[in-house]
Design a protein around this motif. Structure first.
Motif, short mmCIF file in Angstrom:
data_model
loop_
_atom_site.label_atom_id
_atom_site.label_comp_id
_atom_site.label_asym_id
_atom_site.label_seq_id
_atom_site.Cartn_x
_atom_site.Cartn_y
_atom_site.Cartn_z
N SER A 1 39.49 52.34 32.62
CA SER A 1 38.79 51.48 31.99
C SER A 1 38.89 50.11 32.27
N ASN A 2 40.95 50.21 32.14
CA ASN A 2 41.26 48.58 32.20
C ASN A 2 41.32 48.38 33.40
N ARG A 3 41.61 49.21 34.29
CA ARG A 3 41.37 48.52 35.45
C ARG A 3 40.17 48.57 35.78
N SER A 4 39.01 48.43 35.68
CA SER A 4 37.51 48.43 36.27
C SER A 4 37.60 47.47 35.84
N ALA A 5 37.36 47.10 34.48
CA ALA A 5 37.16 46.28 33.68
C ALA A 5 38.51 44.94 34.45
N GLY A 6 39.45 44.70 34.74
CA GLY A 6 39.66 43.75 35.75
C GLY A 6 39.32 43.45 37.13
N LEU A 7 38.68 44.43 37.52
CA LEU A 7 38.09 44.63 39.25
C LEU A 7 36.79 43.57 39.01
N ASP A 8 36.22 44.13 37.48
CA ASP A 8 35.09 43.44 37.44
C ASP A 8 35.40 42.06 37.25
N TRP A 9 36.15 41.04 36.17
CA TRP A 9 36.53 39.83 36.34
C TRP A 9 36.74 39.61 37.84
N ILE A 10 37.65 39.77 38.11
CA ILE A 10 37.60 39.49 39.98
C ILE A 10 36.92 39.53 40.79
N ILE A 11 35.51 39.94 40.51
CA ILE A 11 34.13 39.99 41.46
C ILE A 11 33.31 39.36 40.19
N PHE A 12 33.66 38.84 39.34
CA PHE A 12 32.62 37.62 38.66
C PHE A 12 33.24 36.63 38.66
N PHE A 13 34.34 36.94 38.78
CA PHE A 13 34.41 34.73 39.18
C PHE A 13 34.72 34.32 40.86
N VAL A 14 34.64 35.53 41.13
CA VAL A 14 35.15 34.99 42.76
C VAL A 14 33.02 35.38 43.09
N SER A 15 32.05 35.99 42.65
CA SER A 15 30.82 35.26 42.47
C SER A 15 30.74 34.19 42.28
N LEU A 16 31.08 33.57 41.05
CA LEU A 16 30.66 33.22 40.07
C LEU A 16 30.68 31.47 41.06
N ILE A 17 32.17 31.67 41.93
CA ILE A 17 32.25 30.35 42.60
C ILE A 17 31.77 30.55 43.80
N VAL A 18 31.42 31.27 44.58
CA VAL A 18 29.79 31.70 45.64
C VAL A 18 29.14 31.15 45.34
#
Length: 53
Positions: A6-23
């Motif tokens: 669950s922690n790994r998934s949340a970390g990946l979700d945060w990364i994808i969120f920030f990348v998509s926010l920058i885009v």
């Protein structure tokens, strides 16, 4: 599901969120008529990172 996966998934979700926010911000600056294309990614991964889904 274990806490560790669950922690790994949340970390990946945060990364994808920030990348998509920058885009999304980049699209708002350069092509404002297309920023809505990235909104599903930003909103979905924010909700997933906050573990509300």
């Amino acid at each position: 599901m274990t806490t560790e996966s669950s922690n790994r998934s949340a970390g990946l979700d945060w990364i994808i969120f920030f990348v998509s926010l920058i885009v999304t911000i980049a699209l708002l600056i350069f092509y404002p008529q297309w920023f809505w294309v990235t909104l599903p990614f930003v909103l979905t991964y924010l909700v997933r990172a906050l573990d509300m889904m």
